[in-house]
Design a protein around this motif. Structure first.
Motif, PDB file in Angstrom:
ATOM      1  N   ASP A 121       0.868  -1.177   0.000  1.00 59.51           N
ATOM      2  CA  ASP A 121       0.000   0.000   0.000  1.00 59.51           C
ATOM      3  C   ASP A 121       0.906   1.229   0.000  1.00 59.51           C
ATOM      4  OD1 ASP A 121      -2.003   1.812   0.236  1.00 59.51           O
ATOM      5  OD2 ASP A 121      -2.599   1.265   2.284  1.00 59.51           O
ATOM      6  N   TYR A 122       1.243   1.711  -1.187  1.00 59.46           N
ATOM      7  CA  TYR A 122       2.259   2.752  -1.315  1.00 59.46           C
ATOM      8  C   TYR A 122       1.696   4.127  -1.680  1.00 59.46           C
ATOM      9  CZ  TYR A 122       1.693   0.904  -6.028  1.00 59.46           C
ATOM     10  OH  TYR A 122       1.154   0.447  -7.209  1.00 59.46           O
ATOM     11  N   GLY A 123       0.420   4.201  -2.044  1.00 60.45           N
ATOM     12  CA  GLY A 123      -0.173   5.494  -2.360  1.00 60.45           C
ATOM     13  C   GLY A 123       0.605   6.240  -3.427  1.00 60.45           C
ATOM     14  N   LYS A 124       1.077   7.437  -3.070  1.00 60.01           N
ATOM     15  CA  LYS A 124       1.845   8.255  -4.007  1.00 60.01           C
ATOM     16  C   LYS A 124       3.349   7.990  -3.928  1.00 60.01           C
ATOM     17  CE  LYS A 124      -1.516  12.055  -3.863  1.00 60.01           C
ATOM     18  NZ  LYS A 124      -1.722  13.503  -3.575  1.00 60.01           N
ATOM     19  N   ASN A 125       3.731   6.972  -3.165  1.00 59.79           N
ATOM     20  CA  ASN A 125       5.156   6.719  -2.911  1.00 59.79           C
ATOM     21  C   ASN A 125       5.671   5.486  -3.652  1.00 59.79           C
ATOM     22  OD1 ASN A 125       5.460   8.900  -0.924  1.00 59.79           O
ATOM     23  ND2 ASN A 125       4.082   7.641   0.309  1.00 59.79           N
ATOM     24  N   LEU A 126       5.237   5.330  -4.874  1.00 59.52           N
ATOM     25  CA  LEU A 126       5.670   4.195  -5.682  1.00 59.52           C
ATOM     26  C   LEU A 126       7.189   4.131  -5.788  1.00 59.52           C
ATOM     27  CD1 LEU A 126       5.104   1.824  -7.616  1.00 59.52           C
ATOM     28  CD2 LEU A 126       4.912   3.509  -9.480  1.00 59.52           C
ATOM     29  N   ALA A 127       7.834   5.291  -5.901  1.00 58.63           N
ATOM     30  CA  ALA A 127       9.296   5.323  -6.063  1.00 58.63           C
ATOM     31  C   ALA A 127      10.005   4.690  -4.863  1.00 58.63           C
ATOM     32  CB  ALA A 127       9.771   6.766  -6.259  1.00 58.63           C
ATOM     33  N   ALA A 174      12.400  -1.389   7.818  1.00 61.55           N
ATOM     34  CA  ALA A 174      11.455  -0.343   8.204  1.00 61.55           C
ATOM     35  C   ALA A 174      10.679   0.154   6.990  1.00 61.55           C
ATOM     36  CB  ALA A 174      12.198   0.820   8.862  1.00 61.55           C
ATOM     37  N   CYS A 175      11.350   0.267   5.849  1.00 61.37           N
ATOM     38  CA  CYS A 175      10.684   0.694   4.615  1.00 61.37           C
ATOM     39  C   CYS A 175       9.647  -0.342   4.189  1.00 61.37           C
ATOM     40  CB  CYS A 175      11.716   0.903   3.510  1.00 61.37           C
ATOM     41  SG  CYS A 175      11.010   1.451   1.940  1.00 61.37           S
ATOM     42  N   MET A 176       9.997  -1.608   4.262  1.00 61.10           N
ATOM     43  CA  MET A 176       9.047  -2.659   3.898  1.00 61.10           C
ATOM     44  C   MET A 176       7.829  -2.606   4.816  1.00 61.10           C
ATOM     45  SD  MET A 176       9.695  -6.738   3.397  1.00 61.10           S
ATOM     46  CE  MET A 176       8.391  -7.763   2.683  1.00 61.10           C
ATOM     47  N   TYR A 177       8.072  -2.453   6.119  1.00 61.49           N
ATOM     48  CA  TYR A 177       6.959  -2.367   7.067  1.00 61.49           C
ATOM     49  C   TYR A 177       6.067  -1.159   6.740  1.00 61.49           C
ATOM     50  CZ  TYR A 177       4.278  -1.387  11.239  1.00 61.49           C
ATOM     51  OH  TYR A 177       3.238  -1.122  12.091  1.00 61.49           O
ATOM     52  N   ARG A 178       6.679  -0.049   6.420  1.00 61.98           N
ATOM     53  CA  ARG A 178       5.917   1.180   6.155  1.00 61.98           C
ATOM     54  C   ARG A 178       4.868   0.976   5.076  1.00 61.98           C
ATOM     55  NH1 ARG A 178       8.426   6.959   3.926  1.00 61.98           N
ATOM     56  NH2 ARG A 178       6.422   8.064   3.806  1.00 61.98           N
TER      57      ARG A 178
END
Length: 309
Positions: A121-127, A174-178
């Protein structure tokens, strides 16, 4: 050129000792002090740990301050790094195990599953997720993969998530969890008892930063990072002072890490951490302002007894 600042000149060891004496620092044994400077360096020892002992109005050391005082703070900080890294690594292993288990159980355990954008679930943070996948691929297909990754890619042409997570940094974890989907995040949080999804995410950021400080051997005791953990029941139960409705300790300082570990370690592990920390603080007999610089409130030892859920 106007305003140009010339670099500092090289000083040999006798000159370094003389400079310290000119600034009113007591040196009981110049031979011992010189040997310490040879092993640690003036920059790492003096520049790293002098500020708490200096009078900013005169730029001299407070009366009675000795070279030994600075060296003791340096040694104390080294021991702090050892303790905090040890117990952050215990949490790190737990969070990696939890994420790999629940993600694999929900979506599958292979490369195709954990590099499928539909599982995040990345929303606008695909990058950000694309960058995470790039990091994963560098550990799988890069020039120097670990032995366990090489084994699985050679034998099975795939790498289970529980294998890959052993090679991910805490920051990558942490990035994966986010970007995990809400249900998967909840399952992970349930492994850490009564902690919310947003709270765990912020604690992960703080713990990553302090873990890296410890691992790289940088000064730890008085660090404050830009991120902070949320206001928690622990802050309230410790009666931490507030100013303008903001807690003054335990938000972005070293004590924030202590609070985070209170929530995230098993009680038995936190007890061991607490007693190691308490013994170290007692051993070095440092000024009260050192504890204050660490963000430790006067009643910090109460954290062992309070219930945070």
């Amino acid at each position: 050129m106007s305003g140009h600042i010339h670099p500092k000149s090289f000083l040999d060891y006798p000159s370094q000792i003389n400079l310290l004496k000119q600034k009113q620092l007591t040196i009981h044994n110049e031979t011992i002090a010189t040997n310490i400077l040879k092993k640690i360096s003036y920059y790492s020892l003096i520049n790293g740990y002098k500020e708490i002992f200096k009078d900013s109005s005169t730029n001299n050391y407070y009366p009675g301050t000795s070279f030994d005082d600075i060296h003791q703070l340096y040694l104390f900080d080294a021991k702090l790094r050892e303790i905090f890294l040890k117990y952050i690594l215990i949490f790190e292993k737990h969070i990696k195990s939890s994420i790999s288990y629940h993600f694999s159980n929900t979506y599958g355990n292979g490369i195709a599953a954990y590099q499928d954008f539909n599982n995040y679930d990345y929303g606008k943070n695909l990058a950000d997720v694309q960058h995470l996948f790039k990091k994963m691929n560098s550990k799988i297909y890069g020039r120097h993969p670990s032995l366990q990754v090489t084994h699985h890619i050679t034998i099975y042409n795939d790498v289970p998530l529980w294998v890959l997570t052993t090679d991910l940094t805490l920051g990558e974890t942490a990035c994966m969890y986010r970007y995990l989907k809400g249900h998967c995040k909840t399952l992970v949080c349930n492994d850490f008892q009564h902690i919310g999804r947003a709270e765990l995410g912020k604690m992960l950021i703080i713990l990553t930063k302090f873990r890296n400080i410890c691992a790289h051997g940088n000064r730890l005791f008085n660090v404050k990072v830009q991120d902070s953990i949320p206001d928690l029941l622990a802050h309230k139960k410790l009666h931490i002072a507030r100013k303008n409705f903001r807690y003054q300790h335990g938000k972005s300082d070293l004590f924030a890490t202590v609070i985070s570990l209170k929530y995230l370690l098993e009680p038995a592990d936190f007890r061991l951490f607490y007693y190691e920390l308490k013994r170290t603080i007692k051993k070095y007999s440092l000024p009260d302002k050192v504890l204050s610089a660490m963000g430790f409130p006067p009643n910090w030892m109460s954290i062992l007894r309070i219930k945070v859920y």
